[in-house]
Design an enzyme around this catalytic site. Structure first.
Site, PDB file in Angstrom:
ATOM      1  N   ASN A 136     -12.961   6.746   5.129  1.00 24.95           N
ATOM      2  CA  ASN A 136     -13.219   5.798   6.242  1.00 24.95           C
ATOM      3  C   ASN A 136     -12.169   5.730   7.432  1.00 24.95           C
ATOM      4  O   ASN A 136     -12.932   6.165   8.481  1.00 24.95           O
ATOM      5  CB  ASN A 136     -13.013   4.512   5.552  1.00 24.95           C
ATOM      6  CG  ASN A 136     -13.552   3.685   4.830  1.00 24.95           C
ATOM      7  OD1 ASN A 136     -15.064   4.056   4.684  1.00 24.95           O
ATOM      8  ND2 ASN A 136     -13.516   3.056   3.686  1.00 24.95           N
ATOM      9  N   TYR A 184      -5.164  -0.741  10.163  1.00 24.58           N
ATOM     10  CA  TYR A 184      -5.901  -0.361   8.679  1.00 24.58           C
ATOM     11  C   TYR A 184      -6.786   0.413   8.388  1.00 24.58           C
ATOM     12  O   TYR A 184      -7.101   1.003   9.597  1.00 24.58           O
ATOM     13  CB  TYR A 184      -6.587  -1.714   7.929  1.00 24.58           C
ATOM     14  CG  TYR A 184      -5.522  -2.955   7.567  1.00 24.58           C
ATOM     15  CD1 TYR A 184      -5.286  -2.535   6.250  1.00 24.58           C
ATOM     16  CD2 TYR A 184      -4.962  -4.280   8.330  1.00 24.58           C
ATOM     17  CE1 TYR A 184      -4.191  -4.166   5.918  1.00 24.58           C
ATOM     18  CE2 TYR A 184      -4.155  -5.084   8.594  1.00 24.58           C
ATOM     19  CZ  TYR A 184      -3.352  -4.662   6.989  1.00 24.58           C
ATOM     20  OH  TYR A 184      -2.926  -5.711   6.389  1.00 24.58           O
ATOM     21  N   TYR A 187       0.668  -1.311  -0.087  1.00 26.78           N
ATOM     22  CA  TYR A 187       0.173  -0.168   0.302  1.00 26.78           C
ATOM     23  C   TYR A 187       0.793   1.257  -0.521  1.00 26.78           C
ATOM     24  O   TYR A 187       0.265   2.691  -0.198  1.00 26.78           O
ATOM     25  CB  TYR A 187      -0.812  -0.391   1.250  1.00 26.78           C
ATOM     26  CG  TYR A 187      -1.764  -0.762   0.966  1.00 26.78           C
ATOM     27  CD1 TYR A 187      -3.148  -1.079   0.536  1.00 26.78           C
ATOM     28  CD2 TYR A 187      -1.394  -2.038   2.323  1.00 26.78           C
ATOM     29  CE1 TYR A 187      -4.153  -2.178   0.632  1.00 26.78           C
ATOM     30  CE2 TYR A 187      -2.729  -3.401   3.192  1.00 26.78           C
ATOM     31  CZ  TYR A 187      -3.080  -3.345   1.909  1.00 26.78           C
ATOM     32  OH  TYR A 187      -4.479  -3.966   1.661  1.00 26.78           O
ATOM     33  N   HIS A 198      -4.360   6.455  -1.404  1.00 26.80           N
ATOM     34  CA  HIS A 198      -4.847   6.432   0.532  1.00 26.80           C
ATOM     35  C   HIS A 198      -4.093   6.319   1.085  1.00 26.80           C
ATOM     36  O   HIS A 198      -4.439   6.594   2.421  1.00 26.80           O
ATOM     37  CB  HIS A 198      -5.258   5.136   0.143  1.00 26.80           C
ATOM     38  CG  HIS A 198      -7.431   5.452   0.767  1.00 26.80           C
ATOM     39  ND1 HIS A 198      -7.368   6.118   1.394  1.00 26.80           N
ATOM     40  CD2 HIS A 198      -7.574   3.890   1.226  1.00 26.80           C
ATOM     41  CE1 HIS A 198      -8.316   6.081   1.837  1.00 26.80           C
ATOM     42  NE2 HIS A 198      -8.872   4.698   2.097  1.00 26.80           N
ATOM     43  N   ASN A 232      -9.606   1.565   7.548  1.00 24.49           N
ATOM     44  CA  ASN A 232     -11.042   1.563   8.440  1.00 24.49           C
ATOM     45  C   ASN A 232     -10.999   1.526   9.371  1.00 24.49           C
ATOM     46  O   ASN A 232     -12.604   1.462  10.522  1.00 24.49           O
ATOM     47  CB  ASN A 232     -12.187   1.332   7.827  1.00 24.49           C
ATOM     48  CG  ASN A 232     -11.630  -0.056   7.277  1.00 24.49           C
ATOM     49  OD1 ASN A 232     -10.655  -0.642   7.792  1.00 24.49           O
ATOM     50  ND2 ASN A 232     -12.485  -1.522   7.246  1.00 24.49           N
TER      51      ASN A 232
END
EC number: 3.1.1.29
Length: 203
Positions: free
Chosen positions: A130, A82, A26, A31, A84
């Protein structure tokens, strides 16, 4: 509460949170721009991220600003839960370090702003993000945000696919500059206050 009349506790520490997803797959996603800004701030502070006990986050403690009254104690953090689920680690750090919620800064990607444009604000909604949604659910919305524009997905690409893709090769040519500018904005916010930072960096 309006954006420019925020009351913060000058003597209390600041908790600066870069939002993103943990793991190398990631690392360069749109994001994860909050992590990118946090990493640059870590370089400026001169520290290394370390695990924060039970908080499920990586943290650095340090100071920013010139010597004297404008010098601020900061806790720089990257939740490892993470995106969210960011609210849990942030709330745990807030409570452990005794940081007023108004002294928290969330750095995050923002779809509704053109790529590289910054918007600083206090409070407000989560706009479907989120990470913010989780933070607001955990502790309310009265914290600062440094919103880093990534623009909207092209064509019919789904938002979830767009934010979890790496910045394009064209975007990467300017990414370092924009991350550097966002880091400057965070420092200005903490040292000089929201109104000054908005006047300088909101474009």
């Amino acid at each position: 509460m309006g954006d420019t009349d925020v009351t913060t506790d000058a003597g209390a520490p600041w908790l600066i949170v870069g939002l993103g997803n943990p793991g190398p797959e990631y690392a360069m996603n749109r994001h994860n721009v909050g992590f990118m800004v946090a990493d640059l701030l870590a370089e400026r502070i001169g520290g290394r991220f370390k695990r924060a006990g039970k908080a499920q986050a990586q943290v650095i403690e340090g100071r920013i600003g010139p010597p004297g009254p404008a010098n601020r104690r900061v806790i720089l953090a990257k939740p490892m839960s993470y995106m969210n689920l960011s609210g849990g680690p942030v709330t745990a750090l807030r409570d452990f370090y005794k940081v007023p919620t108004s002294n928290i800064v969330a750095i995050h990607d923002e779809l509704d702003i053109d790529y590289g444009v910054l918007r600083l604000k206090f409070g407000g909604g989560d706009n479907g993000h989120n990470g913010l949604k989780s933070m607001t659910k955990a502790m309310g919305s009265d914290y600062h945000r440094v919103r880093f524009g990534i623009g909207r997905p092209p064509g019919r690409m789904q938002v979830a696919d767009f934010v979890l893709k790496d910045f394009s090769s064209a975007e990467r040519k300017e990414l370092d500059y924009f991350v550097d500018r966002a880091s400057d904005a965070v420092e200005c916010l903490v040292i000089e206050g929201l109104e000054r930072a908005q006047g300088t960096y909101n474009s």
